[in-house]
Design an enzyme around this catalytic site. Structure first.
Site, mmCIF file in Angstrom:
data_model
loop_
_atom_site.group_PDB
_atom_site.id
_atom_site.type_symbol
_atom_site.label_atom_id
_atom_site.label_comp_id
_atom_site.label_asym_id
_atom_site.label_seq_id
_atom_site.Cartn_x
_atom_site.Cartn_y
_atom_site.Cartn_z
ATOM 1 N N TYR A 34 26.407 40.955 15.323
ATOM 2 C CA TYR A 34 27.313 41.821 14.577
ATOM 3 C C TYR A 34 28.668 41.945 15.275
ATOM 4 O O TYR A 34 28.746 42.042 16.500
ATOM 5 C CB TYR A 34 26.710 43.215 14.396
ATOM 6 N N SER A 46 21.753 47.056 2.571
ATOM 7 C CA SER A 46 22.615 46.909 1.397
ATOM 8 C C SER A 46 22.053 47.623 0.170
ATOM 9 O O SER A 46 22.022 47.076 -0.931
ATOM 10 C CB SER A 46 22.846 45.425 1.093
ATOM 11 N N ARG A 52 29.380 46.681 -3.719
ATOM 12 C CA ARG A 52 29.654 46.044 -5.013
ATOM 13 C C ARG A 52 29.189 46.892 -6.186
ATOM 14 O O ARG A 52 29.720 46.795 -7.284
ATOM 15 C CB ARG A 52 28.983 44.670 -5.084
ATOM 16 N N PHE A 107 29.747 49.773 -6.839
ATOM 17 C CA PHE A 107 30.819 50.613 -7.364
ATOM 18 C C PHE A 107 32.179 49.919 -7.367
ATOM 19 O O PHE A 107 33.048 50.274 -8.146
ATOM 20 C CB PHE A 107 30.895 51.911 -6.557
#
Length: 305
Positions: free
Chosen positions: A58, A213, A219, A221
């Site tokens: 990350y 997720s 995505r 919204f």
């Protein structure tokens, strides 16, 4: 509604985690100072969120280090969190100049080296849960089990699991070494684990899945607008149910995942405490079957046979 995350034992003889998990995959993009990171961690604790999700890759291999800087500034915080991190993906990076290709690597040497590097980066003595990040076509279940056993016996990792594994892949590795979770993508826009047997296997083994997720990476919204007929319908149903329950649409969308009978944990992905609070609120949101299926129909565009 409670503003404190509930807790759950994630597998038989497994650890207890908060059902809302603080996802830090975007930590490097939040541009927080070490002091601001400490403040953010304390805000999560105030909401009962005691589990942190990380991965070695990350932030281009920097996110664990940023978390470690916060722990160095406020050492008392480490004992209040359960740390989840992942390994098994390699890609070229200035942080890892010896890596020349994007590959999956679940060799025992790589798993052990990655775990030890994560301990150093996060400035901690033990990883509470180490996950294999992605299924590896060259995965040798016996070799992975040997690496897990080495890390557990040396006191460096307490428990182990996987991420994005199919039911068959999970079953294979679990036959060699007990797995605590499978971290999977699921949302109103991603239903695969409901149908591919992943959640069924979790129920059978009484293993709690960890969901990433849950808002489809934003995505749900940001990209489903008036120009998208299915998105327009889903937004209408989300807003209607949110009004009925006096909750935000995001809370309802997360509740749709949390209401699954496998009792999943859900990762957050935001630096905004308001978003963390909305996720915690979703734990107390009991959607009726009618509301759950209304959302499923609106999201999938399908009708029940």
């Amino acid at each position: 509604m409670s503003m404190i995350s509930s807790r759950i034992t994630i597998a038989p003889h497994g650890p207890e985690f908060s059902r809302i998990v603080l996802g830090l995959w975007r930590l490097s993009s939040w541009q927080m100072s070490p002091a601001e990171r400490v403040q953010f961690l304390r805000a999560a604790l105030d909401l009962g969120i005691t589990t942190i999700d990380q991965a070695d890759i990350y932030g281009d291999y920097t996110s664990e280090t940023l978390l470690g800087e916060a722990f160095a500034l406020a050492p008392e915080l480490r004992q209040q969190f359960q740390i989840v991190t992942k390994c098994g993906i390699q890609f070229p990076s200035a942080q890892r100049p010896q890596q020349r290709a994007h590959i999956y690597n679940t060799s025992a040497a790589h798993i052990i080296a990655s775990a030890e590097n994560s301990l150093r980066s996060m400035q901690i003595e033990k990883i509470d849960l180490l996950l294999i990040h992605r299924p590896d076509p060259l995965m040798d279940a016996d070799e992975i089990a040997e690496a897990f056993m080495h890390l557990q016996q040396s006191g460096k990792v307490a428990y182990f699991g996987v991420s994005n594994f199919t039911p068959a892949q999970f079953d294979l590795l679990d036959s060699r070494f007990p797995l605590m979770t499978n971290q999977l993508e699921c949302s109103l826009l991603q239903h695969a684990p409901i149908y591919d047997g992943s959640f069924d296997l979790c129920q059978r083994k009484r293993v709690i899945p960890m969901i990433w997720s849950a808002l489809a990476g934003g995505r749900l919204f940001s990209e489903l607008g008036e120009q998208h007929p299915q998105g327009q319908k889903l937004h209408a149903v989300l807003n209607r149910i949110a009004d009925e329950l006096d909750l935000s649409p995001a809370t309802v969308a997360i509740a749709w995942v949390l209401n699954l009978p496998s009792k999943p944990m859900v990762l957050t992905g935001s630096s905004r405490v308001k978003v963390l609070a909305e996720a915690v609120q979703a734990l107390d949101c009991r959607l009726s079957r009618e509301q759950w299926f209304d959302l499923w129909r609106a999201a999938s565009g399908l009708e029940l046979p």
